[in-house]
Design a protein around this motif. Structure first.
Motif, PDB file in Angstrom:
ATOM      1  N   PRO A 118       0.815  -1.224   0.000  1.00 32.54           N
ATOM      2  CA  PRO A 118       0.000   0.000   0.000  1.00 32.54           C
ATOM      3  C   PRO A 118       0.845   1.268   0.000  1.00 32.54           C
ATOM      4  CG  PRO A 118      -0.045  -1.051   2.163  1.00 32.54           C
ATOM      5  CD  PRO A 118       0.617  -2.010   1.226  1.00 32.54           C
ATOM      6  N   ARG A 119       2.036   1.195   0.608  1.00 28.82           N
ATOM      7  CA  ARG A 119       2.910   2.371   0.596  1.00 28.82           C
ATOM      8  C   ARG A 119       3.416   2.654  -0.815  1.00 28.82           C
ATOM      9  NH1 ARG A 119       4.030   4.322   5.547  1.00 28.82           N
ATOM     10  NH2 ARG A 119       3.610   2.976   7.341  1.00 28.82           N
ATOM     11  N   LEU A 141       0.687   4.460  -2.592  1.00 32.16           N
ATOM     12  CA  LEU A 141       0.643   5.873  -2.224  1.00 32.16           C
ATOM     13  C   LEU A 141       1.774   6.642  -2.910  1.00 32.16           C
ATOM     14  CD1 LEU A 141      -0.120   5.662   1.604  1.00 32.16           C
ATOM     15  CD2 LEU A 141      -1.631   6.548  -0.172  1.00 32.16           C
ATOM     16  N   ALA A 160       4.778   8.848   2.412  1.00 28.92           N
ATOM     17  CA  ALA A 160       4.272   7.494   2.169  1.00 28.92           C
ATOM     18  C   ALA A 160       5.061   6.445   2.942  1.00 28.92           C
ATOM     19  CB  ALA A 160       4.305   7.193   0.677  1.00 28.92           C
ATOM     20  N   TYR A 161       6.344   6.711   3.159  1.00 32.45           N
ATOM     21  CA  TYR A 161       7.191   5.710   3.811  1.00 32.45           C
ATOM     22  C   TYR A 161       7.551   6.044   5.253  1.00 32.45           C
ATOM     23  CZ  TYR A 161       7.725   3.228  -0.574  1.00 32.45           C
ATOM     24  OH  TYR A 161       7.473   2.498  -1.711  1.00 32.45           O
ATOM     25  N   VAL A 189      -0.194   4.767   6.952  1.00 37.30           N
ATOM     26  CA  VAL A 189      -0.895   4.747   5.656  1.00 37.30           C
ATOM     27  C   VAL A 189      -2.211   5.503   5.755  1.00 37.30           C
ATOM     28  CG1 VAL A 189      -2.032   3.254   3.980  1.00 37.30           C
ATOM     29  CG2 VAL A 189       0.192   2.608   4.911  1.00 37.30           C
TER      30      VAL A 189
END
Length: 231
Positions: free
Chosen positions: A86-87, A90, A170-171, A175
């Protein structure tokens, strides 16, 4: 009145076709019709693909905006095929900003600022006289061309900055937080870029257009009578 309406349509049509339609169709297909990311990106690429091919075939020129949006969609489509993280999904959204930002900066370096197509309709306002003044200044005024390049430069740098911020977020952030914060960053970047580019470029360009029109409308200076008496 008819001429102004036609001029407005002519100025805004490329902006709508190359930017608004692909982006709008992506969100409509994904959110409105429940289409998957891959399918939505694929179908939203149809208009820029047709525009790019048509430009090459009909006039042997490449429409820069259409080609760039097509490239962005192809990149997004390719990244969407990468499963799972998911990251990464994003971070993928920021790839759109980076691709457009790089394309804009390259266009400035090549002397063909890409953001002019989006800025021009707001400066000429569908007025044929303003459009003619715009074209005269574009071809004859170094200051006007510098402002034109400055406008695209601001947007290119802003979009790259947004990309970096969203990738870092994003990281490093949860999330769930980044899902809504990414949109806030995007909107904030657009707002800042609009204000800065307006003050540094679009505003001065509008002033130059107004001055050009005033100079055109000014009456010719009267001929002073000769100081030497005629014999």
């Amino acid at each position: 009145m008819t001429t102004n309406t036609g001029s407005k349509k002519q100025n805004f049509a490329p902006l709508l076709m190359d930017v608004a339609v692909p982006i709008g169709s992506y969100y409509l297909l994904k959110s409105g019709f429940g289409m998957g990311t891959v399918a939505a990106l694929g179908w939203s690429s149809v208009v820029p693909a047709v525009r790019t091919v048509w430009g090459v075939v009909a006039s042997r020129t490449v429409n820069a905006f259409a080609a760039l949006i097509l490239f962005v969609n192809v990149v997004g489509l390719s990244l969407s095929l990468v499963a799972g993280d998911p990251r990464l999904m994003l971070a993928k959204d920021s790839g759109v900003s980076s691709a457009i930002g790089i394309g804009v900066l390259v266009s400035v370096a090549m002397g063909r600022p890409m953001m002019t197509a989006g800025m021009k309709p707001f400066l000429v306002k569908g007025d044929p006289e303003r459009e003619a003044a715009f074209e005269r200044l574009l071809s004859g005024s170094a200051a006007f061309r510098r402002a034109e390049r400055r406008f695209s430069l601001v947007w290119g740098v802003a979009l790259l900055g947004e990309c970096v911020a969203r990738v870092v977020g994003a990281y490093t952030l949860p999330v769930d937080t980044m899902v809504w914060l990414g949109t806030v960053v995007m909107i904030g970047t657009m707002g800042v870029a609009a204000v800065v580019s307006g003050g540094l470029a679009a505003g001065p360009m509008a002033d130059m257009i107004a001055a050009e029109l005033e100079g055109e409308d000014a009456p010719a200076p009267a001929v002073l009578p000769s100081l030497v008496a005629a014999r």
